[in-house]
Design an enzyme around this catalytic site. Structure first.
Site, mmCIF file in Angstrom:
data_model
loop_
_atom_site.group_PDB
_atom_site.id
_atom_site.type_symbol
_atom_site.label_atom_id
_atom_site.label_comp_id
_atom_site.label_asym_id
_atom_site.label_seq_id
_atom_site.Cartn_x
_atom_site.Cartn_y
_atom_site.Cartn_z
ATOM 1 N N HIS A 1 0.836 -1.203 0.000
ATOM 2 C CA HIS A 1 0.000 0.000 0.000
ATOM 3 C C HIS A 1 0.869 1.250 0.000
ATOM 4 O O HIS A 1 1.913 1.295 0.671
ATOM 5 C CB HIS A 1 -0.891 0.011 1.243
ATOM 6 C CG HIS A 1 -1.933 -1.060 1.224
ATOM 7 N ND1 HIS A 1 -3.015 -1.031 0.378
ATOM 8 C CD2 HIS A 1 -2.056 -2.218 1.926
ATOM 9 C CE1 HIS A 1 -3.763 -2.109 0.571
ATOM 10 N NE2 HIS A 1 -3.193 -2.861 1.506
ATOM 11 N N ARG B 1 -7.240 -11.478 9.424
ATOM 12 C CA ARG B 1 -6.519 -10.280 9.866
ATOM 13 C C ARG B 1 -6.406 -10.308 11.396
ATOM 14 O O ARG B 1 -7.349 -10.718 12.064
ATOM 15 C CB ARG B 1 -7.269 -9.017 9.463
ATOM 16 C CG ARG B 1 -7.565 -8.893 7.970
ATOM 17 C CD ARG B 1 -8.598 -7.794 7.774
ATOM 18 N NE ARG B 1 -8.994 -7.586 6.387
ATOM 19 C CZ ARG B 1 -10.002 -8.227 5.791
ATOM 20 N NH1 ARG B 1 -10.682 -9.155 6.421
ATOM 21 N NH2 ARG B 1 -10.320 -7.947 4.551
ATOM 22 N N CYS C 1 5.352 -29.777 -13.489
ATOM 23 C CA CYS C 1 4.042 -29.108 -13.492
ATOM 24 C C CYS C 1 3.860 -28.464 -14.857
ATOM 25 O O CYS C 1 4.550 -27.497 -15.191
ATOM 26 C CB CYS C 1 3.994 -28.053 -12.388
ATOM 27 S SG CYS C 1 2.576 -26.943 -12.513
#
Ligand SMILES: Cc1cc2nc3c(=O)[nH]c(=O)nc-3n(C[C@H](O)[C@H](O)[C@H](O)COP(=O)(O)OP(=O)(O)OC[C@H]3O[C@@H](n4cnc5c(N)ncnc54)[C@H](O)[C@@H]3O)c2cc1C
Length: 477
Positions: free
Chosen positions: A49, A310, A398
């Site tokens: 952020h 959270r 994979c």
């Protein structure tokens, strides 16, 4: 006696360990899980952020902005993918516009660089697939994305390369003050340390209680996600947020560093600190919210759903303090905890120093951890060169994600070592594609059994009793 015991091997404990490993200290990381990064760090939005969300003057605001500034360099040193894709908070109408102006002013006050308010035209020029009904946006060019568990593996690995020890399956159940430090009971065994750093996520209040600190509580807040296939990973290039509410930043739509599209999270207060289940209602909310922000999301292209918890602290801010000599809490580290992690580590170092920790630098400290290069990202010449050196790189295990046997073996042999299928998955991306391991997991079980020296039947999906095979049904393989 250890100098410092860090409780919890999430991104916060991992970054603290790496920061402390620069000094002449005997460090141990105590983690109750079967692997590193299995708590909130395993399941979040993976956004660095910019720092306009947290209120001016809070520790969250200060450490978010500083962490975001540090992150690119930290990722470079640790060989971790980081993409400065920028973020957009989009608004619908006048009320949202006023809210975005508040966020803009807050961001400026917090020290976020280059923020700008956009009108509808400017927004749609940047992101044509954002809803045509969106009328305004806050653009944060410093916003970025990382892979949170890749960052944590690298931080813990780098700390270990510089001498730190990691003890998995070592749940701390008691702490007793002793002469010159603490006696910690971890995984039933005694460990002595002069200093303790409590980075135990949703359980950090329980750890604080063990030394008589009942000054805060932490409760879990569930966030559910849907991850979509790479075929629609480029629908948006920025992280698209909605205007936040008191419960969080709303449902976002974001590319991931690996090229998928992430949608979520929901926000729901819980009591059970271990309930990581997704729900039909939660996933329906994710689809609705994401669809309101961005047009053209085909949820038929979803490859998995997951949930993170959270760690919401009772004070409303990060709780990073030193309630008694030799003990530091790093609690209530909800979002933006990932973005802030490098700065939290700096802050904790400072607290420990003020509390008397001697931090003489090591002569041979190495901040660099070479990237575990992905075969799929190599040029043809590089691919040929690695296969010539080691033929295991010529065997693709994979097929969805083009991960080779060479990469899987390297991951299994690199600290912090994985011990199960999920550990290999999160380090290499093998089993992370469209088929979610349907084809490759039997081969990975074989590689794990061989490398760990355990029977095929004892390999687990994610530690504990999560066995993937009960017994052989045919002759010896
Ligand atoms: C839904 C969601 C979305 C988020 N989105 C973002 C985002 O986009 N950007 C951002 O910056 N942040 C985000 N966050 C926040 C971020 O994920 C956290 O702040 C960060 O991961 C916290 O790391 P941690 O190391 O403190 O905790 P954790 O990762 O939870 O690690 C704590 C560790 O402590 C261990 N532990 C617990 N008790 C004990 C014990 N008794 N003994 C030993 N070990 C113990 C646990 O097993 C765990 O491994 C989000 C979080 C969630 C849940």
């Amino acid at each position: 006696m250890f100098d410092v015991a860090i409780i919890g091997a999430g991104v916060v404990g991992g970054m603290i360990a790496r920061t402390l490993a620069r000094y002449q200290l005997k460090i141990v990381i105590l983690e109750k899980g079967h692997d590193v990064a299995t708590g909130a760090t395993a399941a979040n939005s993976a956004i660095v952020h910019a720092g306009f969300d947290a209120k001016e003057g809070t520790l969250k605001a200060k450490l978010n902005v500083r962490g975001s500034e540090m992150m690119a360099e930290v990722c470079r040193e640790l060989g971790v993918k980081y993409k400065n894709n920028g973020s957009l908070v989009i608004g619908f109408g006048e009320e949202d516009k006023a809210h975005l102006e508040t966020l803009y002013r807050r961001g400026i006050a917090n020290g976020v660089r280059n923020l700008e308010l956009l009108n509808a035209e400017e927004l749609h020029a940047l992101e044509p697939n954002v809803s045509a009904d969106a009328t305004c946006a806050l653009h944060a060019p410093t916003g970025a994305i990382v892979c949170p568990y890749e960052l944590t593996f690298a931080a813990v690995g780098n700390a270990m390369d510089n001498g730190a020890e990691l003890l998995l399956e070592s749940e701390v159940t008691a702490i007793q003050p002793i002469e010159g430090g603490y006696k910690i009971t971890a995984g039933g065994k005694p460990i002595e340390a002069k200093y303790i750093v409590n980075a135990a996520g949703v359980y950090s209040d329980a750890i604080a209680n063990m030394v008589g600190d009942a000054s805060f509580t932490v409760h879990p807040r569930r966030g559910e996600y849907i991850l979509l296939d790479k075929e629609i990973g480029a629908l948006v290039s920025h992280t698209i947020f909605r205007t936040p509410t008191k419960m969080g930043k709303g449902i976002l739509v974001s590319p991931t560093v690996d090229g998928n599209l992430l949608t979520g999270p929901t926000s729901e207060d819980m009591e059970d600190k271990d309930d990581k289940s997704t729900t039909p209602e939660g996933l329906a909310r994710v689809m609705k919210g994401a669809g309101e922000s961005v047009t053209g999301i085909r949820f038929g292209a979803s490859i998995t759903s997951f949930c993170g918890l959270r760690a919401v602290g009772s004070t409303g801010d990060f709780i990073i303090n030193n309630p008694r000599h030799g003990f530091v809490n790093v609690a209530g580290i909800e979002s933006p905890g990932l973005s802030s992690a490098p700065a939290i580590a700096e802050y904790v170092l400072d607290l420990l120093r003020k509390d008397g920790l001697n931090t003489a630098e090591k002569a041979n400290y190495n901040p660099i951890r070479p990237a575990l290069h992905a075969f799929r990202e190599m040029s043809m010449e590089e691919k040929n060169a690695v296969i010539a050196k080691d033929p295991a790189y010529g065997r693709v295990i994979c097929r969805c994600e083009t991960v080779t046997e060479g990469e899987i073996l390297t991951a299994i042999r690199t600290e912090p070592k994985p011990h199960d299928l999920d550990g290999v998955k999160r380090r290499t991306r093998a089993q992370m594609g469209r088929c979610q391991g349907g084809f490759c997991s039997p081969y990975i079980v074989e590689l794990l059994a061989r490398e760990l020296g355990i029977p095929y039947e004892k390999v687990t999906k994610s530690g504990g009793n999560s066995l993937v095979n009960l017994e052989k049904t045919k002759g010896a393989r």
